[in-house]
Design a protein around this motif. Structure first.
Motif: not given
Length: 61
Positions: A39-50
Motif C-alpha cells: 500500500t499503495p499498490n505499485p501496479m495501478p500507480n504504474g498504470r496511471q503513470t503510463w
C-alpha cells in the motif's frame, strides 16, 4: 520464477475531440504476489503513470 503480465489497451476516438483509453492488466506468478499486498499498490500507480503520458500528449496537440 516466471511472471506473466498480459496487457490490453483500447483507444477510441469519441465525438467532441475526446479520447477514451480502456486498459486491462493482470499479473500472474509468484513475483506479483508481494507488490499486490503493498500500500499503495505499485501496479495501478504504474498504470496511471503510463496513462498520464498520452493524456499530456493529447492536451498539447
Amino acid at each position: 520464477m516466471r511472471l506473466d503480465v498480459p496487457h490490453a489497451r483500447l483507444v477510441e476516438d469519441l465525438p467532441g475531440g475526446r479520447v477514451r483509453i480502456l486498459t486491462q492488466e493482470t499479473q500472474i506468478g509468484r513475483p506479483a504476489a508481494e507488490p499486490a499486498r503493498e500500500t499503495p499498490n505499485p501496479m495501478p500507480n504504474g498504470r496511471q503513470t503510463w496513462l498520464d503520458g498520452p493524456v499530456r500528449a493529447a492536451e498539447t496537440a
